[in-house]
Write a protein that holds these residues in place. Structure first.
Motif, short mmCIF file in Angstrom:
data_model
loop_
_atom_site.label_atom_id
_atom_site.label_comp_id
_atom_site.label_asym_id
_atom_site.label_seq_id
_atom_site.Cartn_x
_atom_site.Cartn_y
_atom_site.Cartn_z
N MET A 35 4.63 17.24 3.39
CA MET A 35 3.69 16.07 3.19
C MET A 35 4.41 14.85 2.17
O MET A 35 4.85 15.47 1.20
N ALA A 36 4.49 13.82 2.47
CA ALA A 36 5.09 12.79 1.66
C ALA A 36 4.38 11.40 1.70
O ALA A 36 3.77 11.04 2.42
N GLU A 37 4.38 10.74 0.46
CA GLU A 37 4.02 9.47 0.19
C GLU A 37 4.98 8.38 0.58
O GLU A 37 6.19 8.64 -0.18
N THR A 38 4.65 7.41 0.92
CA THR A 38 5.57 6.34 1.07
C THR A 38 4.77 4.93 0.83
O THR A 38 3.87 4.58 1.15
N ASP A 39 5.46 4.24 -0.29
CA ASP A 39 5.21 2.91 -0.73
C ASP A 39 5.72 1.86 0.29
O ASP A 39 6.82 2.04 0.48
N PHE A 40 4.93 0.92 0.52
CA PHE A 40 5.34 -0.26 1.51
C PHE A 40 4.80 -1.51 0.99
O PHE A 40 3.76 -1.66 0.39
N GLN A 41 5.61 -2.50 1.03
CA GLN A 41 5.36 -3.87 0.88
C GLN A 41 5.85 -4.77 1.77
O GLN A 41 7.01 -4.66 2.23
N ASN A 42 5.24 -5.94 2.18
CA ASN A 42 5.75 -6.74 3.41
C ASN A 42 4.92 -7.98 3.08
O ASN A 42 3.76 -8.21 2.88
N ILE A 43 5.62 -8.91 3.81
CA ILE A 43 5.22 -10.51 3.66
C ILE A 43 5.74 -11.22 4.65
O ILE A 43 7.00 -10.82 5.21
N GLY A 56 0.77 -1.17 0.09
CA GLY A 56 -0.09 0.00 -0.06
C GLY A 56 0.91 1.38 -0.11
O GLY A 56 2.00 1.20 -0.13
N THR A 57 0.19 2.27 0.16
CA THR A 57 0.58 3.71 0.18
C THR A 57 0.25 4.46 1.38
O THR A 57 -0.85 4.48 1.65
N SER A 58 1.26 5.17 2.17
CA SER A 58 0.90 5.95 3.35
C SER A 58 1.38 7.39 2.86
O SER A 58 2.37 7.85 2.54
N THR A 59 0.59 8.30 3.64
CA THR A 59 1.08 9.68 3.35
C THR A 59 1.14 10.30 4.78
O THR A 59 0.25 10.08 5.78
N GLY A 60 1.96 11.09 4.97
CA GLY A 60 2.43 11.45 6.38
C GLY A 60 3.24 12.74 6.37
O GLY A 60 4.05 13.00 5.29
#
Length: 372
Positions: free
Chosen positions: A223-231, A213-217
């Protein structure tokens, strides 16, 4: 701690996904129990029991009910014909007794005896007609229209013995294939699977969890958007699932025992019905053969008594008794034939082998010309 219902879903290895405003994730449940899953699923077992229930409640009773009501109507219609024929014969004997009394060759006692038999036959004919109307109305409820005159059995019709001619084979088939037994087998299988389901509440589970997903903070630069992926792999080990899980498991075990007892009772009942109907067919065939011989003897005795009455060595009551014996034998023969045919159908139904071909074979023994 995993819910037993979630664990049941996990054992099927399905993929669950969800969506959020800024991302999505998927979880693939994995469990050691899923590797050993085999046979029908719970949903499939429920569908089987529903289908068998429909057959047991609607199809089989409707087929057998129609045949049973037809046989009852056939018997009452035959009885009505016999009562009418008996009354006609007694009326002839009454007329002859009156004529003999007028010319002085017989006493008034002969006339009174014949009149009493004629009145009794008239009353019995009225009762037979009433019973016939009731049976025809019951048959009309099933077929949707008034049945009218029913076809009689052919005079040359030969009843066939059950095949195979081995009661043990029929009993074994009933214990295995009877609709009631199949219904209880499905119920017992569901009860056994319910035990496994409740027991699974104590088992550990392993879930494969994936997120993207993508988080904004806010940051120091704005303000910046951060993409994250985890398993990852998630292991859940229930230390104590609570008394409710234990109680549900004990309840499921008790229900399984009850289902197994009901299954055994269904097998015994089906075996008993198979024995009863098999003996009904075999003994019915022997009884039909004996009654046919008795019919010939009764007819010969009637002719002899009539001749003896004409020459003066027999009295009127002897002829009346001989006539009554003839019609009693005819009635018993007709009833024995119907009972045997019904036992054949019920024997097939007890083993879940009854089909349209069996009904057509019975129908071939009827004479369509007698419906007029």
């Amino acid at each position: 701690m995993k819910d037993p219902g979630n664990h049941e879903a996990a054992t099927r290895g399905r993929l669950f996904c969800w969506h959020r405003a800024a991302g999505s994730g998927c979880r693939i449940p994995v469990s050691a129990a899923s590797a050993h899953a085999e046979g029908f699923t719970l949903i499939e077992m429920i569908m089987v029991i529903v289908i068998l229930g429909v057959l047991a409640v609607f199809v089989a009773p409707r087929m057998m009910g129609t045949s049973d009501f037809y046989a009852r109507g056939f018997h009452d219609e035959t009885l009505g014909y016999l009562r009418y024929a008996q009354k006609t014969a007694i009326a002839q004997q009454l007329a002859q007794a009156k004529m003999n009394f007028e010319v002085g060759t017989a006493t008034i006692t002969d006339t009174h005896e014949a009149q009493a038999r004629f009145d009794l036959a008239s009353a019995q004919e009225i009762a037979a007609e009433s019973d016939l109307e009731v049976k025809q109305s019951a048959l009309q409820v099933i077929v949707g229209k008034h049945p009218g005159p029913l076809a009689q059995t052919r005079k040359e019709a030969e009843l066939q013995p059950p095949q195979p001619r081995d009661m043990t084979a029929w009993v074994e088939a009933a214990e295995k294939n009877s609709i009631s037994v199949q219904l209880q087998q499905a119920a017992a299988e569901i009860a056994a699977r319910e035990v496994d389901k409740q027991r699974a509440g104590h088992y550990p589970t392993i879930d494969l969890v994936a997120n993207k997903g993508t988080s904004t903070g806010p940051t120091t630069l704005g303000m910046a958007e951060t993409d994250f992926q985890n398993i990852g792999v998630q292991l859940n080990v229930p230390l104590f699932a609570g008394g409710g899980t234990v109680s549900r498991q004990r309840e499921a075990v008790a229900n399984r025992a009850a289902a197994e007892s009901t299954l055994e009772a269904a097998r015994r009942a089906s075996a008993q019905l198979a024995r009863q109907y098999y003996l009904g067919v075999v003994n019915g065939l022997a009884q039909v053969k004996a009654l046919k011989a008795a019919m010939v003897s009764s007819q010969s005795a009637l002719e002899s008594n009539k001749l003896g009455y004409e020459v003066g060595v027999r009295i009127n009551i002897d002829v009346l008794n001989a006539e009554n014996q003839v019609y009693v034998t005819r009635r018993d023969l007709a009833k024995s034939v119907l009972d045997t045919l019904l036992s054949q159908l019920r024997l097939k139904a007890a083993t879940a082998a009854l089909g349209e071909d069996d009904v057509a074979a019975i129908n071939a023994l009827l004479d369509p010309s007698t419906e007029q």
